[in-house]
Design a protein around this motif. Structure first.
Motif, PDB file in Angstrom:
ATOM      1  N   TYR A 101      28.111-120.894 -24.013  1.00 50.59           N
ATOM      2  CA  TYR A 101      28.648-122.082 -24.675  1.00 50.59           C
ATOM      3  C   TYR A 101      27.929-122.360 -25.987  1.00 50.59           C
ATOM      4  CZ  TYR A 101      31.084-123.548 -20.374  1.00 50.59           C
ATOM      5  OH  TYR A 101      31.903-123.636 -19.285  1.00 50.59           O
ATOM      6  N   ASP A 102      28.623-123.108 -26.836  1.00 50.38           N
ATOM      7  CA  ASP A 102      28.050-123.636 -28.067  1.00 50.38           C
ATOM      8  C   ASP A 102      27.904-125.140 -27.875  1.00 50.38           C
ATOM      9  OD1 ASP A 102      28.280-121.129 -29.451  1.00 50.38           O
ATOM     10  OD2 ASP A 102      30.414-121.545 -29.730  1.00 50.38           O
ATOM     11  N   PRO A 103      26.676-125.642 -27.714  1.00 47.02           N
ATOM     12  CA  PRO A 103      26.524-127.092 -27.563  1.00 47.02           C
ATOM     13  C   PRO A 103      26.844-127.790 -28.884  1.00 47.02           C
ATOM     14  CG  PRO A 103      24.381-126.024 -27.651  1.00 47.02           C
ATOM     15  CD  PRO A 103      25.403-124.942 -27.675  1.00 47.02           C
ATOM     16  N   LYS A 104      27.664-128.844 -28.796  1.00 50.25           N
ATOM     17  CA  LYS A 104      28.056-129.587 -29.997  1.00 50.25           C
ATOM     18  C   LYS A 104      28.042-131.078 -29.687  1.00 50.25           C
ATOM     19  CE  LYS A 104      30.992-126.113 -32.165  1.00 50.25           C
ATOM     20  NZ  LYS A 104      29.911-125.504 -32.838  1.00 50.25           N
ATOM     21  N   TRP A 105      27.749-131.869 -30.692  1.00 48.52           N
ATOM     22  CA  TRP A 105      27.826-133.328 -30.601  1.00 48.52           C
ATOM     23  C   TRP A 105      29.186-133.745 -31.114  1.00 48.52           C
ATOM     24  CZ3 TRP A 105      24.223-135.685 -27.857  1.00 48.52           C
ATOM     25  CH2 TRP A 105      23.013-135.011 -27.651  1.00 48.52           C
ATOM     26  N   LEU A 106      30.026-134.250 -30.209  1.00 54.57           N
ATOM     27  CA  LEU A 106      31.399-134.600 -30.556  1.00 54.57           C
ATOM     28  C   LEU A 106      31.614-136.109 -30.500  1.00 54.57           C
ATOM     29  CD1 LEU A 106      33.331-131.887 -28.502  1.00 54.57           C
ATOM     30  CD2 LEU A 106      32.502-131.763 -30.864  1.00 54.57           C
ATOM     31  N   ASP A 107      32.505-136.571 -31.356  1.00 55.97           N
ATOM     32  CA  ASP A 107      32.903-137.975 -31.332  1.00 55.97           C
ATOM     33  C   ASP A 107      33.894-138.173 -30.198  1.00 55.97           C
ATOM     34  OD1 ASP A 107      31.415-138.879 -33.572  1.00 55.97           O
ATOM     35  OD2 ASP A 107      32.883-137.947 -34.898  1.00 55.97           O
ATOM     36  N   ALA A 117      28.774-137.585 -28.092  1.00 55.72           N
ATOM     37  CA  ALA A 117      28.363-136.996 -26.821  1.00 55.72           C
ATOM     38  C   ALA A 117      28.159-135.492 -26.957  1.00 55.72           C
ATOM     39  CB  ALA A 117      29.404-137.275 -25.735  1.00 55.72           C
ATOM     40  N   LEU A 118      27.231-134.988 -26.171  1.00 59.28           N
ATOM     41  CA  LEU A 118      26.990-133.556 -26.102  1.00 59.28           C
ATOM     42  C   LEU A 118      28.106-132.918 -25.279  1.00 59.28           C
ATOM     43  CD1 LEU A 118      25.125-131.104 -26.583  1.00 59.28           C
ATOM     44  CD2 LEU A 118      23.951-131.727 -24.456  1.00 59.28           C
ATOM     45  N   ALA A 119      28.705-131.880 -25.831  1.00 61.10           N
ATOM     46  CA  ALA A 119      29.747-131.134 -25.124  1.00 61.10           C
ATOM     47  C   ALA A 119      29.431-129.652 -25.243  1.00 61.10           C
ATOM     48  CB  ALA A 119      31.114-131.433 -25.728  1.00 61.10           C
ATOM     49  N   PHE A 120      29.808-128.920 -24.225  1.00 62.95           N
ATOM     50  CA  PHE A 120      29.586-127.480 -24.199  1.00 62.95           C
ATOM     51  C   PHE A 120      30.914-126.799 -24.518  1.00 62.95           C
ATOM     52  CE2 PHE A 120      26.244-129.389 -21.705  1.00 62.95           C
ATOM     53  CZ  PHE A 120      25.124-128.796 -22.250  1.00 62.95           C
ATOM     54  N   THR A 121      31.030-126.308 -25.755  1.00 58.98           N
ATOM     55  CA  THR A 121      32.271-125.726 -26.254  1.00 58.98           C
ATOM     56  C   THR A 121      32.186-124.201 -26.225  1.00 58.98           C
ATOM     57  OG1 THR A 121      31.554-125.654 -28.570  1.00 58.98           O
ATOM     58  CG2 THR A 121      32.514-127.737 -27.787  1.00 58.98           C
TER      59      THR A 121
END
Length: 185
Positions: A101-107, A117-121
């Motif tokens: 996964y690529d961890p990303k901070w998403l709105d 929030a942190l999401a695993f994309t």
């Protein structure tokens, strides 16, 4: 990547995590709050190869990834700032054990306001991304793939049920589950 993600969080506020798959029905961490949330620019798809958890190298299974494009309804969990140092390494081990996964901070849009929030994309160029699968591929995977945590079918059904319990109807997942042997028995 872990250090960078923790640095980006900063530690000054509670941490939010966006759940779109098994984290909804098996979060495995304490949280202060859980909200319905939607992210734009990303969608949930059962298109990530699993060679351990829901399949084997000989008979790969599938798990959900969050891919660019569209939108995704899920849940946002708020973790108390003082619990993050003990919780985050466990969550990281669960989600990032293979660094797929690529961890990303998403709105995330929630009924009580937006949160980051942190999401695993998952990138569509990742070797774990299945690309386009045909209906027969899904039928075969649902019928045969099983890993240390059970079958791909059980995983997909558990996610679908948890989404419905939260009032989220994922029509794409519902269509895929219609391909399972149980649906056609």
């Amino acid at each position: 990547m872990f250090e960078r993600t923790m640095e980006e969080w900063g530690g000054e506020q509670d941490l939010w995590v966006f759940a779109y798959g098994s984290l909804i029905w098996r979060p495995e961490f304490e949280f202060l709050e859980c909200r319905h949330a939607r992210v734009y620019g990303w969608h949930r798809a059962l298109k990530m190869w699993s060679h351990i958890n829901r399949g084997t190298p000989e008979c790969p299974g599938l798990v959900f990834g969050m891919f660019s494009g569209g939108s995704c309804r899920g849940m946002a969990f708020r973790i108390a700032r003082h619990h993050v140092p003990e919780m985050m390494p466990r969550l990281w081990q669960r989600e990032m054990a293979t660094d797929a996964y690529d961890p990303k901070w998403l709105d995330c849009q929630t009924e009580s306001g937006n949160v980051k929030a942190l999401a695993f994309t998952l990138s569509k160029t990742s070797p774990r991304c299945t690309g386009t699968l045909c209906e027969d591929d899904y039928r075969r995977i649902f019928a045969q793939s099983c890993g240390i945590y059970g079958t791909t079918l059980d995983y997909a059904q558990s996610t679908f049920t948890a989404l419905l319990q939260q009032g989220i109807h994922d029509r794409a997942l519902e269509r895929l589950l219609q391909l399972s042997p149980a649906a056609n028995a």
